[in-house]
Design an enzyme around this catalytic site. Structure first.
Site, PDB file in Angstrom:
ATOM      1  CE  LYS A  13      18.902  19.951  63.467  1.00 35.36           C
ATOM      2  NZ  LYS A  13      18.017  20.850  62.600  1.00 35.36           N
ATOM      3  NE  ARG A  88      12.181  19.089  65.293  1.00 32.02           N
ATOM      4  CZ  ARG A  88      12.831  18.140  64.254  1.00 32.02           C
ATOM      5  NH1 ARG A  88      13.640  17.373  64.719  1.00 32.02           N
ATOM      6  NH2 ARG A  88      12.749  18.492  63.032  1.00 32.02           N
ATOM      7  NE  ARG A 127      16.331  18.555  53.822  1.00 27.12           N
ATOM      8  CZ  ARG A 127      16.138  18.924  55.036  1.00 27.12           C
ATOM      9  NH1 ARG A 127      17.307  18.645  55.865  1.00 27.12           N
ATOM     10  NH2 ARG A 127      14.982  18.652  55.658  1.00 27.12           N
ATOM     11  NE  ARG A 160      12.467  15.298  55.066  1.00 26.99           N
ATOM     12  CZ  ARG A 160      12.960  15.807  56.140  1.00 26.99           C
ATOM     13  NH1 ARG A 160      14.340  15.594  56.517  1.00 26.99           N
ATOM     14  NH2 ARG A 160      12.270  16.394  57.125  1.00 26.99           N
ATOM     15  NE  ARG A 171      10.361  20.439  58.255  1.00 28.81           N
ATOM     16  CZ  ARG A 171      11.182  19.974  57.381  1.00 28.81           C
ATOM     17  NH1 ARG A 171      11.235  20.281  56.097  1.00 28.81           N
ATOM     18  NH2 ARG A 171      12.385  19.604  57.883  1.00 28.81           N
TER      19      ARG A 171
HETATM   20  P1  AMP Z   1      13.498  16.273  60.626  1.00 32.13           P
HETATM   21  O1  AMP Z   1      13.822  15.227  59.539  1.00 32.13           O
HETATM   22  O2  AMP Z   1      14.746  16.190  61.833  1.00 32.13           O
HETATM   23  O3  AMP Z   1      13.397  17.807  60.111  1.00 32.13           O
HETATM   24  O4  AMP Z   1      12.143  15.791  61.222  1.00 32.13           O
HETATM   25  C1  AMP Z   1      10.785  15.601  60.450  1.00 32.13           C
HETATM   26  C2  AMP Z   1       9.581  15.414  61.126  1.00 32.13           C
HETATM   27  O5  AMP Z   1       9.497  14.555  62.036  1.00 32.13           O
HETATM   28  C3  AMP Z   1       9.484  16.773  62.032  1.00 32.13           C
HETATM   29  O6  AMP Z   1       8.893  17.959  61.143  1.00 32.13           O
HETATM   30  C4  AMP Z   1       8.431  16.443  62.980  1.00 32.13           C
HETATM   31  O7  AMP Z   1       7.158  16.231  62.369  1.00 32.13           O
HETATM   32  C5  AMP Z   1       8.920  14.926  63.403  1.00 32.13           C
HETATM   33  N1  AMP Z   1      10.031  15.063  64.364  1.00 32.13           N
HETATM   34  C6  AMP Z   1      11.313  14.643  64.091  1.00 32.13           C
HETATM   35  N2  AMP Z   1      11.837  14.970  65.335  1.00 32.13           N
HETATM   36  C7  AMP Z   1      10.843  14.999  66.435  1.00 32.13           C
HETATM   37  C8  AMP Z   1      10.951  15.354  67.608  1.00 32.13           C
HETATM   38  N3  AMP Z   1      11.807  15.457  68.731  1.00 32.13           N
HETATM   39  N4  AMP Z   1       9.769  15.777  68.228  1.00 32.13           N
HETATM   40  C9  AMP Z   1       8.404  15.774  67.636  1.00 32.13           C
HETATM   41  N5  AMP Z   1       8.763  15.587  66.407  1.00 32.13           N
HETATM   42  C10 AMP Z   1       9.680  15.231  65.576  1.00 32.13           C
END
Ligand code: AMP
Length: 220
Positions: A13, A88, A127, A160, A171
């Site tokens: 994404k 989410r 990644r 990360r 996750r």
């Molecule tokens: P991502 O980079 O999108 O994989 O997000 C990394 C982490 O940020 C996720 O595993 C969550 O802990 C937190 N996070 C990101 N977006 C959201 C969201 N919309 N709601 C809750 N937690 C989020």
């Protein structure tokens, strides 16, 4: 265009969102990037969010909803935006609908990046990201010109913390339980478009371009 990118972590994404945002000038609103920036800055929100993020769990809705709703209603989003990683959960999706409805606008499409667990695992553990500009790479599929160095800003790439194999399993479980139900939520609202996210980056990009052409022509 007002778009949401939905799908498991590692489905591509962010990579596609960055390309599209560059092509069209739409703001790319990645909730993960926004939360990581807060954590890096050591803000109260960032401090609260960090422990959830490192454990592969979602941060509570009340920490993220106001932040993202405020972001999509700013003037630079008037002509469109690309939401990546938000919403989410069902309450997040409802809050977004309410905020947009209040401004008499709606999402044009929700693009669902369909990707199985094996591909997700392979993508995420390979990644590498740029801590400075947010650039995303992969040790096999998207290598930087110089190994370990960001093409765009020259910073050293990192993995990360939550991209480790142990956290990825959590996750994915979180995604299946809390985020996957949004597929039906948006299908019921006739805005869902599905994409095969196990293809190459170029093939996904081409499929996405075709979908967006249909969306702007209001074709099914
Ligand atoms: P991502 O980079 O999108 O994989 O997000 C990394 C982490 O940020 C996720 O595993 C969550 O802990 C937190 N996070 C990101 N977006 C959201 C969201 N919309 N709601 C809750 N937690 C989020």
């Amino acid at each position: 265009m007002r778009l949401v990118f939905l799908g498991p972590p590692g489905a591509g994404k962010g990579t596609q969102a960055k390309t599209l945002a560059d092509q069209h000038g739409w703001p790319h609103l990645s909730s993960g990037d926004i939360l990581r920036a807060e954590a890096k800055a050591g803000s109260p929100l960032g401090k609260k969010a960090s422990s959830f993020m490192e454990a592969g769990k979602l941060v509570p809705d009340d920490l993220i909803v106001d932040l993202m709703v405020d972001r999509v209603t700013r003037p630079d989003c008037r002509n469109g935006f690309l939401l990546d990683g938000f919403p989410r959960t069902a309450p997040q999706a409802e809050a977004l609908d309410t905020a947009l409805g209040g401004r008499k606008v709606a999402l044009d499409a929700v693009i669902y990046f369909a990707c199985g667990d094996a591909a997700v695992l392979q993508r995420i553990t390979g990644r590498r990201t740029c801590p400075q500009c947010g650039g995303v790479y992969h040790v096999q599929a998207l290598r930087p010109r110089v190994e370990g160095v960001c093409d765009r800003c020259g910073a050293a790439l990192v993995q990360r913390k939550d991209d480790s194999e142990a956290v990825v399993a959590q996750r994915l479980a979180t995604y299946r339980l809390q985020t996957e139900p949004l597929i039906e939520y948006y299908r019921d609202r006739n805005v869902l478009r599905q994409i095969d996210a196990e293809q190459s980056i170029e093939a996904i990009n081409a499929e996405l371009a075709g979908i967006l052409t249909k969306v702007s022509a209001r074709e099914p």
